[in-house]
Design an enzyme around this catalytic site. Structure first.
Site, PDB file in Angstrom:
ATOM      1  CG  ASP A  60      -1.753   1.223   1.380  1.00 26.17           C
ATOM      2  OD1 ASP A  60      -1.593   2.166   0.570  1.00 26.17           O
ATOM      3  OD2 ASP A  60      -2.588   1.254   2.308  1.00 26.17           O
ATOM      4  CB  SER A 139      -3.595  12.906 -14.681  1.00 26.26           C
ATOM      5  OG  SER A 139      -4.730  13.122 -15.496  1.00 26.26           O
ATOM      6  CE1 TYR A 152      -6.410  10.576 -10.346  1.00 21.54           C
ATOM      7  CE2 TYR A 152      -7.123  11.988 -12.156  1.00 21.54           C
ATOM      8  CZ  TYR A 152      -6.328  10.964 -11.675  1.00 21.54           C
ATOM      9  OH  TYR A 152      -5.446  10.329 -12.517  1.00 21.54           O
ATOM     10  CE  LYS A 156      -2.875  10.831 -10.616  1.00 26.63           C
ATOM     11  NZ  LYS A 156      -1.842   9.827 -10.385  1.00 26.63           N
TER      12      LYS A 156
END
Ligand SMILES: NC(=O)c1ccc[n+]([C@@H]2O[C@H](COP(=O)([O-])OP(=O)(O)OC[C@H]3O[C@@H](n4cnc5c(N)ncnc54)[C@H](O)[C@@H]3O)[C@@H](O)[C@H]2O)c1
Length: 251
Positions: A60, A139, A152, A156
């Site tokens: 993890d 991203s 999100y 990034k």
């Protein structure tokens, strides 16, 4: 003779999508690969597909102890040349202000803290070894965000800024740090973000319409870019966020 013969590459999120493609690519090109994923079965599956050069580990990336164990595994295999901090996920698309606080924390812990923990534990070894390469999967949403996944995209953006700063911090140690900025791909990630089991045709067509080269990212596009940035062909490239987006960010 592959480009990564006698090299050790660690890939996080190796059990699926981009990370699985990176694992295949680096092992095909001669590297010993540590394939790390929080999903133990997925890590085992890519390792058994690729053969004895690929070593599965359950990791993890948001746990410092787990990341340390992953880096120690790579060091025991001869010393890590390349770390691909690729693991990540998105909360479901929707109104950012309605996101649960726990989801906010989880997405930042995985996508941002996870990258930093990889850096924290690998850099002392790379300094001692005289150099290395770190590749972070960001991203295209970091530079050209679309609605619905703002939190999100912020993770990034943080990955991209971290990449650029680290590139300067680490240049003196001959450690290059770059980021990959893919556009949408039909992986488990995308299905999770949309909350579906299959990407509906209508979503696919709407996304493709915004991409000048008129297709989604394929995992192999990302693996090829990672292999390039890890190779000596990219020896003067550091601190970039490489768009792998068919022109989406400039259209
Ligand atoms: N698919 C896209 O459209 C897209 C676009 C741009 C960027 N990305 C980024 O690319 C990366 C890879 O995504 P993908 O599309 O291959 O997704 P994927 O869901 O196919 O693969 C991601 C893998 O990461 C693993 N993972 C999730 N949380 C983890 C954790 N805490 N520790 C270790 N492993 C963990 C998952 O088990 C999975 O195997 C992610 O960072 C994602 O944010 C994806």
């Amino acid at each position: 003779m592959g480009r990564f013969e006698n090299q050790v590459v660690v890939v996080t999120g190796a059990g699926s999508g981009f990370g699985a493609a990176m694992t295949r690519r680096f092992s095909d090109e001669g590297a010993t690969v540590v394939a790390a994923d929080i999903n133990a079965a997925a890590a085992e599956a890519i390792a058994s597909e690729c053969g004895e050069r690929v070593h599965a580990i359950t990791t993890d990336v948001s746990s410092s102890d787990a990341v340390l164990e992953m880096i120690d595994r790579g060091q025991a295999l001869g010393g890590i040349n390349v770390l691909c901090n690729n693991a990540g996920f998105s909360h479901q698309s929707g109104r950012p202000w309605e996101l649960e606080e726990s989801e906010f924390d989880r997405v930042f812990d995985t996508n941002v803290k996870g990258v930093w923990l990889g850096v924290k534990h690998v850099v002392p070894h790379m300094i001692e070894q005289g150099g290395g390469v770190i590749i972070n999967t960001a991203s295209i949403g970091a530079v050209a965000p679309r609605p619905g996944v703002s939190v999100y995209n912020a993770t990034k953006g943080a990955v991209l800024t971290l990449t650029m700063g680290l590139a300067v911090d680490l240049a003196r140690y001959k450690i290059r740090v770059n980021a990959l900025n893919p556009v949408a791909a039909d992986t488990d990630f995308m299905k999770g973000a949309l909350g579906v089991n299959e990407l509906p045709d209508a979503n696919r067509e709407a996304i493709i319409k915004g991409i000048p080269l008129r297709r989604l990212t394929e995992p192999d596009d990302v693996a090829a870019a990672a292999a390039f940035l890890a190779s000596d062909d990219a020896s003067f490239i550091t601190g970039v966020g490489l768009p792998i987006d068919g022109g989406r960010s400039i259209s």
